[in-house]
Enzyme design. Sequence first.
Site, PDB file in Angstrom:
ATOM      1  N   GLY A  16       0.717  -1.261  -0.283  1.00 44.56           N
ATOM      2  CA  GLY A  16      -0.073   0.054   0.174  1.00 44.56           C
ATOM      3  C   GLY A  16       0.724   1.086  -0.111  1.00 44.56           C
ATOM      4  N   LEU A  96      -5.497  -9.545 -13.303  1.00 47.95           N
ATOM      5  CA  LEU A  96      -6.096  -9.009 -14.291  1.00 47.95           C
ATOM      6  C   LEU A  96      -7.580  -8.649 -14.120  1.00 47.95           C
ATOM      7  CD1 LEU A  96      -4.722 -11.580 -17.064  1.00 47.95           C
ATOM      8  CD2 LEU A  96      -4.007  -9.298 -16.659  1.00 47.95           C
ATOM      9  N   ASN A 111      -2.258   1.770 -14.914  1.00 51.43           N
ATOM     10  CA  ASN A 111      -1.383   1.181 -14.059  1.00 51.43           C
ATOM     11  C   ASN A 111       0.117   1.755 -14.065  1.00 51.43           C
ATOM     12  OD1 ASN A 111      -0.478  -0.806 -12.503  1.00 51.43           O
ATOM     13  ND2 ASN A 111       0.224  -2.118 -14.473  1.00 51.43           N
ATOM     14  N   HIS A 113       4.237   0.539 -13.400  1.00 51.46           N
ATOM     15  CA  HIS A 113       5.023  -0.632 -13.563  1.00 51.46           C
ATOM     16  C   HIS A 113       6.473  -0.212 -13.520  1.00 51.46           C
ATOM     17  CE1 HIS A 113       5.994  -4.911 -14.220  1.00 51.46           C
ATOM     18  NE2 HIS A 113       7.042  -4.081 -15.014  1.00 51.46           N
ATOM     19  N   ASP A 154       0.592  -6.007 -17.594  1.00 49.61           N
ATOM     20  CA  ASP A 154       1.404  -4.766 -17.848  1.00 49.61           C
ATOM     21  C   ASP A 154       1.408  -4.640 -19.399  1.00 49.61           C
ATOM     22  OD1 ASP A 154       2.353  -4.954 -15.219  1.00 49.61           O
ATOM     23  OD2 ASP A 154       3.735  -6.236 -15.578  1.00 49.61           O
ATOM     24  N   GLU A 183       8.933   6.719  -8.573  1.00 50.75           N
ATOM     25  CA  GLU A 183       7.953   6.282  -9.190  1.00 50.75           C
ATOM     26  C   GLU A 183       6.487   6.904  -8.764  1.00 50.75           C
ATOM     27  OE1 GLU A 183       6.741   2.392  -9.303  1.00 50.75           O
ATOM     28  OE2 GLU A 183       7.031   1.752  -7.220  1.00 50.75           O
TER      29      GLU A 183
HETATM   30  C1  GAR Z   1       5.089  -0.437  -7.260  1.00 46.16           C
HETATM   31  O1  GAR Z   1       6.066  -0.714  -7.231  1.00 46.16           O
HETATM   32  C2  GAR Z   1       4.330  -0.665  -8.576  1.00 46.16           C
HETATM   33  O2  GAR Z   1       5.287   0.181  -9.808  1.00 46.16           O
HETATM   34  C3  GAR Z   1       4.406  -2.067  -8.934  1.00 46.16           C
HETATM   35  O3  GAR Z   1       3.789  -2.735  -7.782  1.00 46.16           O
HETATM   36  C4  GAR Z   1       4.553  -1.811  -6.641  1.00 46.16           C
HETATM   37  C5  GAR Z   1       3.490  -1.689  -5.461  1.00 46.16           C
HETATM   38  O4  GAR Z   1       4.004  -1.412  -4.367  1.00 46.16           O
HETATM   39  N1  GAR Z   1       3.426  -2.253  -9.810  1.00 46.16           N
HETATM   40  C6  GAR Z   1       3.568  -3.565 -10.766  1.00 46.16           C
HETATM   41  O5  GAR Z   1       4.641  -4.144 -10.652  1.00 46.16           O
HETATM   42  C7  GAR Z   1       2.674  -3.683 -11.726  1.00 46.16           C
HETATM   43  N2  GAR Z   1       3.255  -4.758 -12.740  1.00 46.16           N
HETATM   44  P1  GAR Z   1       3.115  -1.088  -3.217  1.00 46.16           P
HETATM   45  O6  GAR Z   1       2.124  -2.432  -2.991  1.00 46.16           O
HETATM   46  O7  GAR Z   1       4.038  -0.670  -1.899  1.00 46.16           O
HETATM   47  O8  GAR Z   1       2.114   0.212  -3.257  1.00 46.16           O
END
Ligand code: GAR
Length: 197
Positions: A16, A96, A111, A113, A154, A183
């Site tokens: 989160g 998905l 999204n 990534h 993705d 990010e």
């Molecule tokens: C983030 O690094 C995001 O870029 C990645 O999941 C992480 C979520 O972190 N997303 C992906 O890999 C999408 N394929 P969080 O749970 O700490 O927010």
Amino acid sequence: MTTPLPQLVILASGSGSTFDYLLHSSLKGLLRAKIVSLVVNKPNTGAMSIALNHNIPAFEINKKNFSNESSWDLEMCQKVTPFQPDLIILAGFNQLLGPLFLAQFKGKVMNIHPSLLPHFGGKGMYGNHIHKAVIESKVKKSGITIHWVSEHYDDGPIIAQKEVLIENNETVSSLEQKIKLQEKQFYVEIINKILIK
Ligand code: GAR
């Protein structure tokens, strides 16, 4: 009379930290939108605790609790629709989305990534796996991709990318940290841009 802020529904699965950043950016007025709801797809997510602490309506919709794919897809639509989202923001959501949901919210689901898609994305590419594959491939740069969501992992039209250079002594964890540092702010910047278009 002030114009109402655009409304965001966030979907998350993990710690989160992205949801937390978006929420605080919104509360500080840096993200020019209001987070109106959270949907998670599994129990005990960090995102759910954060939402509850801030009185944000939050739902766990776990596909495992549905007898078939279409009843889960319908429930996702029925929970999100009343919030009238201008955008639906995936923040580490690892599932998905169904065809009904994608049709209902066409052009509204984004999204983020942590790689330069179309490279190092897809099923199984999450967390460390992404950065490990990047380092092992000996490419000179990685980065961040923000894209519209399709029915594949993705995948979907790219909205924006930011490159991160890979140093000679880069490790999986140093690359992960570098990308993590950039990010979330990049997500806020791009969501703001999309909302004023
Ligand atoms: C983030 O690094 C995001 O870029 C990645 O999941 C992480 C979520 O972190 N997303 C992906 O890999 C999408 N394929 P969080 O749970 O700490 O927010």
